[in-house]
Design a protein around this motif. Structure first.
Motif, short mmCIF file in Angstrom:
data_model
loop_
_atom_site.label_atom_id
_atom_site.label_comp_id
_atom_site.label_asym_id
_atom_site.label_seq_id
_atom_site.Cartn_x
_atom_site.Cartn_y
_atom_site.Cartn_z
N GLN A 1 0.83 -1.20 0.00
CA GLN A 1 0.00 0.00 0.00
C GLN A 1 0.87 1.26 0.00
O GLN A 1 0.57 2.24 -0.68
N TRP B 1 2.03 1.91 -3.44
CA TRP B 1 0.97 2.47 -4.29
C TRP B 1 0.89 3.99 -4.11
O TRP B 1 0.84 4.73 -5.10
N ASN C 1 1.81 6.86 -7.18
CA ASN C 1 0.63 7.48 -7.78
C ASN C 1 0.46 8.88 -7.20
O ASN C 1 0.41 9.06 -5.97
N TYR D 1 -5.95 10.22 -9.13
CA TYR D 1 -4.61 9.64 -9.01
C TYR D 1 -4.13 9.22 -10.38
O TYR D 1 -4.88 8.62 -11.17
N GLN E 1 -6.65 -0.38 3.08
CA GLN E 1 -5.33 0.26 3.12
C GLN E 1 -4.48 -0.23 4.31
O GLN E 1 -3.33 0.20 4.44
N ARG F 1 8.87 3.90 -10.95
CA ARG F 1 8.36 3.11 -12.05
C ARG F 1 9.45 2.97 -13.12
O ARG F 1 10.32 3.85 -13.21
N TRP G 1 7.49 -0.58 -12.26
CA TRP G 1 7.52 -1.39 -11.05
C TRP G 1 7.21 -2.83 -11.39
O TRP G 1 6.22 -3.13 -12.05
N LEU H 1 0.10 -3.76 -8.94
CA LEU H 1 -0.38 -2.71 -8.06
C LEU H 1 -1.91 -2.65 -8.10
O LEU H 1 -2.52 -2.83 -9.16
N SER I 1 -5.78 -1.13 -8.07
CA SER I 1 -6.39 0.01 -8.75
C SER I 1 -6.90 1.00 -7.71
O SER I 1 -6.97 0.71 -6.51
N VAL J 1 -8.06 0.59 -3.57
CA VAL J 1 -7.50 1.36 -2.45
C VAL J 1 -8.58 2.19 -1.76
O VAL J 1 -8.57 2.37 -0.54
#
Length: 569
Positions: A106, A109, A113, A144, A190, A220, A222, A228, A230, A234
């Protein structure tokens, strides 16, 4: 490991090489696109509508099964200082906590982003062809997108909060261990936690809890055996996350745009409208966009609502839109915390009003006012609550003639756009009883004050705001704090002198302008923040001499020096 990490395997290797987590500590992670000093978002910026958020989210918690305690016990303190800030940190306004996670994936991510707000303008109105009910709206979408530069991955070793006392600086609040209804789908997805920060210590930073060797640099492209997640993963959709749905579903309200002063519909709470990865997700968010018609009471009332006694033409009244939920924060009408002697005095006949940039524009009359209450006074805006036909008070008309007030309530059922006026009820202050007395046209004899079902609290709320926006120095008509002194009470009473400012709001259709009440820093007015009087009395506050308090203001109180009005949002 040195250099930029570009795979989950290399990240695992780098994490394994870090110093071990000390006994009694928990290791958690955070990802950021930039290497800012790690501190809570709430300490990096002013919290937008923070007071409104806390009051309304507490009302939502009450509706969700956590009743408001009459005593500020440990559970209620945890509510205000832990769980409501948690909601603010994850859904809206921000808090004095730093959000972290048990999950390294998490944290990756959030590092890879980038978040950005994008306003989207549209028109809301009833189904069918264009109509006078159509209104412009603006929604701030949080989007994001892949971050293509070097990002940063942090690790913290912190003590777990005991869940007994108030969290100390550095304490970790594990949200998965929190009480219901706060274990929301978002915080579970999360694996979210919060670290308490303190603005008074280390300038709000938490650098001393960072694991040596971090932050790690990641970027990246990654590579991972697990892709990862979406955005939809999240931030679960409002269709499955009841807290997300509760915050989004509050009807939008008309507020002045900062560039033009013209009203546009916006969400009354700073809730993050997440832009998802799928049309289904975004459709669930968009489906919450609505406003409660009619949007402007004074405009709709021109035709005259049904009433037991005809209400004078509303075009004679100054229309004032209240943006904040205030009923829950003020005493009940029959409470002995209200001082009636203070309430009926200190109201100016006219006050200055300002544009959205703080420029004084003219004078507005206060002898005849029409207050429109916030939709945030309602704690549930689900579809079922809209359909059940529950009537509620949308506004109040207060006409002042010398020391008498003529009052009309504006009522509306939640399932209808039809307004009705209840009244007239007349109020005046009885100096002997030190209380208001009341009468009606059909029963003209003055009677001792009582809450009068729907009338008492809205009337006192209106008088409270009339005194707040008056430039005359006024002691608020209720104590902000009082304690039992054994042989009486210690009172602290806030003083207002134009603390609330009328800000002009231009009707988008050009024929029904209004005002909102804002504090000097441009936020919707919620409470006085200026100086205060402290005194002791053996009397209940309702029985304290208003004249003595007014004399104390004249001799002891000095207005605070404030800056000029700021830009509003």
């Amino acid at each position: 490991m040195t250099g930029v990490i570009r795979s989950a395997d290399d990240l695992d290797t780098a994490l394994a090489a870090l110093p071990p987590c000390p006994p009694g500590k928990v290791r958690v992670y955070r990802g950021q696109t930039h290497n800012y000093a790690p501190m809570p978002s709430g300490l990096r910026r002013r919290l937008d509508r923070d007071a409104i958020w806390k009051v309304y989210s507490r009302n939502l918690a009450d509706a969700a099964g956590v009743p408001l305690s009459e005593q500020m016990d440990s559970a209620e303190l945890a509510m205000w200082y832990v769980w409501l800030p948690m909601l603010a940190q994850h859904y809206g306004a921000g808090s004095n906590y730093l959000d972290v996670t048990h999950s390294s994936a998490q944290a990756v991510w959030f590092a890879l982003n980038a978040a950005a707000f994008h306003p989207e303008k549209s028109i809301l109105g009833p189904p069918g062809p264009p109509s006078p009910e159509d209104l412009p709206s603006t929604v701030e979408w949080l989007e994001y997108s892949p971050f293509e530069e070097t990002a940063y991955f942090y690790a913290f070793d912190v003590p777990a909060w005991s869940m007994q006392d108030f969290p100390a600086r550095g304490d970790l609040v594990d949200l998965a261990q929190g009480p219901q209804p706060f274990r929301s789908p978002r915080v579970l997805a999360q694996q979210a936690c919060l670290i308490r920060a303190d603005q008074e210590k280390e300038n709000g930073t938490l650098n001393d809890f960072l694991v040596a060797g971090t932050p790690l640099q990641i970027a990246r492209p990654w590579t991972s055996s697990m892709p990862l997640p979406s955005v939809d993963d999240v931030f679960p959709s409002p269709a499955v996350d009841s807290w997300f749905n509760r915050f989004l579903s509050v009807p939008m309200i008309l507020v002045p745009e900062t560039d033009t002063g013209t009203a546009t519909l916006r969400r009354p709470l700073p809730v993050m409208a997440i832009r998802g990865a799928t049309p289904k997700y975004n459709g669930a968010v968009t489906a919450t966009e609505s406003y409660f018609a009619p949007a402007l009471l004074h405009k709709a009332l021109r035709g005259g609502p049904e009433s037991s006694h005809a209400m004078p033409d509303v075009r004679n009244a100054t229309p004032i839109l209240i943006e904040a939920p205030v009923f829950v924060a003020l005493p009940a009408a029959d409470s002995d915390r209200w001082n009636h002697d203070l309430l009926h005095r200190g109201i100016d006949d006219r006050v200055p009003f300002f544009d959205v940039n703080g420029k004084e524009c003219g004078l507005a009359g206060l002898r005849d006012t029409l207050f429109q209450f916030s939709t945030l006074e309602v704690s549930s805006w689900s579809e079922s609550s809209r359909r059940d036909g529950t009537p509620f008070t949308r506004g109040i008309r207060v006409i002042r003639d010398s020391d008498e007030f003529t009052v009309y309530l504006i009522l509306q059922e939640s399932s209808s756009a039809t307004l009705a006026a209840a009244g007239a009820v007349r109020f005046r202050f009885d100096a002997t009883a030190r209380r208001f007395v009341w009468s009606t046209p059909s029963a003209p004899t003055w009677k001792p004050f009582k809450e009068l079902d729907l009338f008492g609290k809205p009337f006192f709320v209106a008088l409270h705001f009339l005194r707040v926006i008056s430039t005359t120095p006024n002691a608020q008509a209720f104590p902000s704090l009082f304690t039992d002194a054994g042989n009486g009470y210690n009172y602290i009473v806030r003083i207002t002198a134009g603390d609330g400012r009328l800000i002009h709001v231009a009707d988008p259709h050009g024929d029904a302008d209004a005002f909102v009440v804002r504090s000097v820093d441009g936020e919707p007015f919620t409470h006085a923040t200026g100086g205060a009087l402290q005194f002791q009395s053996e009397l209940a506050f309702a029985d304290v001499s208003g004249e003595a308090i007014r004399d104390a203001i004249a001799t002891e109180w000095r207005p605070a020096v404030t800056s000029s009005p700021q830009r509003t949002e």
